[in-house]
Design a protein around this motif. Structure first.
Motif: not given
Lengths: 417, 127
Positions: B38, B41-42, B44-47, B49, B94, B97, B101, B105
């Motif tokens: 999780d 994945t998060a 990567l979603d937030f940028g 890399t 970032t 964020s 999360f 989450d």
């Protein structure tokens, strides 16, 4: 009520003794030895037990037996869970052979010494001599897996691994030998003459129960997933059933739980890792609780026979055990220092010795068994002090100084990272 | 003509711009291995890399490993505890964020420890 409060007091003290703040005390050499070997727990047990403040009485053995038996089951499960091919394949054949030699020599010789010391002692009834000899023999097998107090250097990690691995192998051997000898010695009511061969049937029955429980535990562990509450429920269920069956069949609960651990570890898959981590988390707390219990249950009024036994065991460990020490697992040839440290490491008594002693007292809280527990605690403390203090005095060998050369860079400048 | 721009909005825009350029070191210690999927994945979603993931051990695990009492054999196994430490150089927005999360989450019992540290100099960072 008093027993319940006493057990709560011991659990509270054990949690305190394993807290990070308390661990800082290990910096002082002597305190370090007392903490690492569990001796501080034994001393605390003595202080709160009948020999000291009498906050907890000797009645702990009959009254607190159910909960302490679960503690024995916890330790048995910890030992058994290690015995799976994935772990055992890391043990070199040479180390396994040396461990077997140590187990056979220690069990036979120390058992014979105990039998000689106690067979004519007025304190020891005839039917208690063989179980006591089995206890002393089994308690003499192996050495502690803890190597931190020997102050090994990073280059001696192979030796640390050898001591830990052989200690880990010795534990199931000691538990098994003690359980079989103790059962055969005949603790049946009424007492019988000669070996109680029916004990072998009971042990076989126990193994069948362990296999069945292992299959059930595998299913339950899958259902539990990674939920800690469910893992606790599975653990308590396994330990309660197996130790209950052991008590009914008059087989050592430590041995029975170890059998269950072996079955679970060889049947369960990935679920096991979480279960094992969950159980191992309490290793230090359980060890301290048993050290405190040992202190409470000890009878310190040793007579000539038990004093002689104490001296004999201490001398045996200091003189004979170094000859049975393991070789380093490192491929490099051992240094003189690592040989010395290995021999001193073998002098120390494993913490399992006290657990075996507590197990015997819980089965039969007679004065001679309580004195045998004192003998084990005192011999262990003497050997630990002797070995650790001597090991710390062994100088760390430094590589030979390079020949001075003006054109060569200094060590610091030329050192690679 | 009077300037109708709200100064607070200007400040906010400046602040956002500053946060998206200010480099920070994001440090996450996840002791529960099941949370890693999780978490990655998060990121990567937030940028995020690029990150380095290290196998790590908590203080209690090290103490248990060096001081086994009844379970000496287990110390022969490669000592993976499942704990991972993730480090990444990213920007402050970032990183915030990611912290949000983690705090909102992820389940409380699985929540990793995360911290954001200022970065004064960087060399060798591939864009």
């Amino acid at each position: 009520m008093r027993i319940a409060l006493g057990i709560l007091l011991m659990i509270g003290l054990a949690i305190l003794a394993t807290s990070p703040k308390f661990l800082k005390l290990r910096r002082a050499t002597v305190v370090g030895i007392l903490v690492s070997g569990g001796w501080l727990g034994v001393l605390v047990g003595l202080a709160i037990g009948p020999a000291g403040l009498a906050l907890v009485s000797h009645d702990l053995a009959p009254t607190g037996t159910p909960i302490l038996t679960i503690g024995l089951g916890w330790i048995g499960l910890m030992v058994g869970l290690q015995l799976r091919p994935e772990v055992l394949r890391f043990v070199p054949a040479n180390l396994a052979r040396r461990t077997a030699i140590d187990a056979s020599i220690s069990f036979t010789l120390a058992g014979a010494i105990a039998w000689l010391a106690l067979s004519n002692a007025p304190i020891a009834p005839a039917n208690s001599v063989i179980p006591l000899a089995a206890l002393i023999g089994a308690a003499t097998i192996g050495w502690p897996a803890e190597t931190r107090s020997l102050r090994l250097t990073a280059a001696e990690s192979g030796l640390a691994m050898a001591l830990r691995a052989s200690s880990g192998l010795s534990a199931p051997i000691a538990i098994t030998l003690f359980a079989i000898a103790h059962a055969l010695a005949g603790i049946s009511e009424p007492p019988i003459n000669g070996p109680d061969w029916a004990a072998l049937l009971r042990i076989g029955g126990m193994a069948l129960i362990a296999v069945t429980l292992g299959v059930v535990a595998r299913f339950a562990l899958r259902r539990a997933g990674d939920r800690r509450a469910d893992l606790l429920a599975v653990f308590l269920g396994v330990v309660a059933i197996i130790t209950g069956a052991a008590v009914e069949l008059r087989v050592s609960p430590l041995f029975a739980a170890m059998l269950a651990g072996v079955v679970v570890t060889n049947l369960a898959g990935r679920e096991l890792r979480r279960f094992e981590r969950f159980i191992l988390q309490a290793e230090h707390v359980v060890a301290v609780i048993f050290a405190i219990v040992a202190g409470v249950l000890m009878d310190v009024a040793l007579g000539p026979a038990t004093l002689g036994l104490l001296a004999a065991i201490t001398i045996f460990r200091i003189i004979v055990k170094p000859t049975l020490a393991p070789d380093s697992l490192s491929p490099d040839s051992p240094t003189q220092r690592s040989r010395k440290i290995a021999r001193l490491g073998a002098v120390r008594q494993p913490p399992l010795a006290l657990v075996l002693g507590v197990g015997l007292v819980l089965t039969d809280p007679s004065p001679v068994n309580q004195q045998a527990l004192t003998v084990l605690a005192a011999a262990g403390l003497f050997c630990d002090l002797y070995a650790v203090l001597r090991a710390r005095a062994v100088k760390i060998e430094t590589p030979e100084e390079p020949v001075e050369n003006d054109s060569a860079p200094s060590t610091e400048e030329g050192a690679s990272p | 003509m009077a300037d109708t721009t709200d100064p607070s909005r200007n400040d906010s825009a400046e602040n956002n711009a500053k946060q998206s350029t200010e480099r920070v070191l994001l440090l996450i210690i996840a002791s529960d291995p099941t949370v890693m999927d999780d978490l990655l994945t998060a990121l990567l979603d937030f940028g995020v890399t690029g990150a380095t993931v290290l196998e790590s051990k908590g203080l209690a695990a090290v103490l248990r490993e060096e001081m086994p009492i009844f379970a000496g054999l287990v110390s022969l196994l490669p000592g993976a505890t499942g704990s991972r430490t993730l480090i990444s150089i990213t920007n402050l927005a970032t990183a915030r964020s990611v912290l949000d999360f983690i705090d909102t989450d992820l389940r409380e019992d699985k929540r990793p420890i995360a911290a954001v540290l200022p970065v004064t100099h960087i060399a060798g960072l591939k864009r």
